[in-house]
Design an enzyme around this catalytic site. Structure first.
Site, PDB file in Angstrom:
ATOM      1  N   PRO A  16       0.851  -1.196   0.000  1.00  0.00           N
ATOM      2  CA  PRO A  16       0.000   0.000   0.000  1.00  0.00           C
ATOM      3  C   PRO A  16       0.883   1.241   0.000  1.00  0.00           C
ATOM      4  CG  PRO A  16       0.126  -0.907   2.207  1.00  0.00           C
ATOM      5  CD  PRO A  16       0.844  -1.874   1.315  1.00  0.00           C
ATOM      6  N   MET A  17       0.597   2.186  -0.882  1.00  0.00           N
ATOM      7  CA  MET A  17       1.349   3.439  -0.932  1.00  0.00           C
ATOM      8  C   MET A  17       0.360   4.571  -1.118  1.00  0.00           C
ATOM      9  SD  MET A  17       4.702   2.395  -3.209  1.00  0.00           S
ATOM     10  CE  MET A  17       3.799   1.366  -4.396  1.00  0.00           C
ATOM     11  N   GLN A  70      -6.962  -1.203   3.680  1.00  0.00           N
ATOM     12  CA  GLN A  70      -6.049  -0.907   4.787  1.00  0.00           C
ATOM     13  C   GLN A  70      -6.559   0.270   5.613  1.00  0.00           C
ATOM     14  OE1 GLN A  70      -2.006   0.932   4.708  1.00  0.00           O
ATOM     15  NE2 GLN A  70      -1.321  -1.105   5.312  1.00  0.00           N
ATOM     16  N   CYS A 100       2.870   2.981   9.271  1.00  0.00           N
ATOM     17  CA  CYS A 100       3.015   4.269   8.598  1.00  0.00           C
ATOM     18  C   CYS A 100       3.803   5.238   9.486  1.00  0.00           C
ATOM     19  CB  CYS A 100       1.648   4.862   8.265  1.00  0.00           C
ATOM     20  SG  CYS A 100       1.768   6.485   7.460  1.00  0.00           S
ATOM     21  N   ASN A 200       9.025  -7.092   3.830  1.00  0.00           N
ATOM     22  CA  ASN A 200       8.871  -5.872   3.043  1.00  0.00           C
ATOM     23  C   ASN A 200      10.081  -4.960   3.273  1.00  0.00           C
ATOM     24  OD1 ASN A 200       6.859  -2.911   3.412  1.00  0.00           O
ATOM     25  ND2 ASN A 200       7.599  -3.737   1.505  1.00  0.00           N
ATOM     26  N   GLY A 201      10.521  -4.329   2.197  1.00  0.00           N
ATOM     27  CA  GLY A 201      11.610  -3.369   2.295  1.00  0.00           C
ATOM     28  C   GLY A 201      12.739  -3.686   1.338  1.00  0.00           C
ATOM     29  N   ASP A 202      12.995  -2.765   0.411  1.00  0.00           N
ATOM     30  CA  ASP A 202      14.097  -2.881  -0.550  1.00  0.00           C
ATOM     31  C   ASP A 202      14.023  -4.119  -1.435  1.00  0.00           C
ATOM     32  OD1 ASP A 202      14.994  -0.528   0.469  1.00  0.00           O
ATOM     33  OD2 ASP A 202      16.890  -1.287   1.262  1.00  0.00           O
ATOM     34  N   GLY A 224       7.130  -2.270  -2.761  1.00  0.00           N
ATOM     35  CA  GLY A 224       6.577  -0.924  -2.719  1.00  0.00           C
ATOM     36  C   GLY A 224       7.170  -0.034  -3.790  1.00  0.00           C
ATOM     37  N   ARG A 225       8.187   0.745  -3.413  1.00  0.00           N
ATOM     38  CA  ARG A 225       8.723   1.765  -4.325  1.00  0.00           C
ATOM     39  C   ARG A 225       9.262   1.197  -5.641  1.00  0.00           C
ATOM     40  NH1 ARG A 225      12.827   4.452  -0.434  1.00  0.00           N
ATOM     41  NH2 ARG A 225      12.763   2.331   0.408  1.00  0.00           N
TER      42      ARG A 225
END
Length: 322
Positions: A16-17, A70, A100, A200-202, A224-225
Site C-alpha cells: 500500500p502506498m 487498509q 506508517c 517488506n523493504g528494498d 513498494g517503491r
C-alpha cells in the site's frame, strides 16, 4: 501461501502506498504478476464520519483481487466500525496499519505509533477480528526506533488476537525509508508466530526477493517503491523464484503500459487530478534512461495526455537501443 482460506498465488504483493498505489496502478500490477494488492491508507475515523474521500479509497474492482482494505486509527471501537463499513466494498481481507511513519498519522496515535503500545495494538486487532467475517492482517515495522525493536512481541500479540498474517517492513519508524533492512528482526518475527509472515523493504527485483526469502524465512514478499513506474517487477520476481526465464519489456512496451495506466487514472478519478498525478508516475517510468533528468523536468510540466505522448517520443529517440 494462504491467508486463512484465501489462496495467494505467486511470490510478491503490491504494498500500500498512499497517493501512489491507486486503483489504476493496482490493476496494472495485478496484470503483470502482483499476487495481491492493498488499498491506500484509509482513516478509520474518516470512514465512520462518512467522509467521501475516505470511502472512495475503499473501492475495489475485480481486476485488483485478492484485495485488502487498509485502515489506520488508534481506537478499537472506531477501527471495528470502520472495518464493518469497509465490507460494503467487498475486500478479501482487512489490513491494519501499524507501520506508517507519517507525522500526521503517528501524531494521532495511528500507524507506527501503535508499536509503542502493544496492548492497545492487540485490542485493536481483536476488536476488528470480532467485527468482520474476513481475515484480518497487520502491517508493522521492526520497532518505533532503534532502542525499541519489538516486532516479534507485537506480531505474537497480534496472532493471539486473531490476525491471519503479518507484514514486516524491515525498518523502524525513526528510519523512515532510509537504506538498510533489518533482516534479522523479520526472521525473529517468523520464529515467533505460526501465521504467515510477509517481508517488506528494498525488494526491487528477482535477486533481492530471493534474498528476502532466504535471509528471513518469510512466507511471502511485498514490493513498494520498486513498483513505481515498473509494474513488470512482479513478473521478474515470479520468474526468478519459479526458475523461469524473464524477458524485459521493450521501452515501447513500457510506454504503452504507462499510457494505459494514465488513461485508467483519468477514468477512475477527476481528470484534472489524474493529470497532476500523472507527472510523478510518468517520471518514474523514465528512470534509468539516457536523458532522464531532462525527461523528468518535462514530466513536471505535464498538463494533458498529449504531453505524455511527447515525452515518450523524446525518450524513444534518445534511447533507440532499448
Amino acid at each position: 501461501m494462504k491467508i486463512k482460506d484465501i489462496e495467494i498465488k505467486g511470490f510478491a504483493a503490491l504494498a500500500p502506498m498512499a497517493g501512489v498505489a491507486d486503483r489504476a496502478m493496482r490493476e496494472i500490477c495485478v496484470r503483470y504478476g502482483a499476487a495481491f494488492t492493498v488499498g491506500e491508507l484509509t482513516s478509520a475515523r474518516g470512514i465512520t464520519l462518512k467522509d467521501k474521500k475516505s470511502a472512495s479509497l475503499l473501492f475495489c474492482s475485480e481486476k485488483e483481487r485478492p484485495f485488502a482494505s487498509q485502515l489506520f486509527g488508534s481506537e478499537p471501537e472506531i477501527m471495528a466500525d470502520a472495518a464493518v463499513a469497509a465490507l460494503n466494498f467487498h475486500p478479501d481481507f482487512i489490513d491494519i496499519n501499524m507501520g506508517c511513519p507519517a507525522p500526521k498519522v503517528v501524531g494521532n496515535g495511528g500507524g507506527s505509533a501503535l508499536m509503542k503500545n502493544p496492548r492497545l495494538a492487540a485490542k485493536i486487532v481483536k476488536s476488528v477480528v470480532n467485527a468482520v467475517n474476513v481475515p484480518v492482517t497487520v502491517k508493522m515495522r521492526t520497532g518505533y526506533d532503534g532502542e525499541h525493536i519489538n516486532a516479534p512481541e507485537l506480531a505474537k500479540r497480534c496472532e493471539d488476537a486473531g490476525a491471519a498474517a503479518v507484514t514486516v517492513h524491515g525498518r523502524t519508524r525513526q528510519q523512515m525509508y532510509a537504506p538498510g533492512i533489518d533482516y534479522k528482526t523479520i526472521a525473529a518475527v517468523k520464529k515467533s508466530v505460526k501465521i504467515p509472515v510477509i517481508g517488506n523493504g528494498d525488494v526491487s527485483g528477482g535477486e533481492s526477493a530471493r534474498y528476502m526469502y532466504s535471509a528471513t524465512g518469510c512466507d511471502f514478499v511485498m514490493v513498494g517503491r520498486a513498483a513505481q513506474g515498473n509494474p513488470f517487477v512482479f513478473g521478474e520476481i515470479n520468474a526468478a523464484l519459479s526458475g523461469k526465464e524473464y524477458k524485459e519489456p521493450t521501452l515501447n512496451e513500457r510506454f504503452c503500459v504507462l499510457k494505459e495506466q494514465i488513461r485508467l487514472m483519468e477514468k477512475y478519478k477527476d481528470p484534472h487530478i489524474a493529470v497532476l498525478e500523472s507527472r510523478k508516475h510518468t517520471a518514474w517510468y523514465m528512470r534509468g534512461l539516457d536523458g532522464a533528468a531532462q525527461l523528468r523536468r518535462m514530466c513536471g510540466e505535464i498538463n494533458c495526455f498529449a504531453d505524455i505522448d511527447n515525452i515518450c517520443e523524446k525518450a524513444l529517440e534518445q534511447n533507440k537501443n532499448m
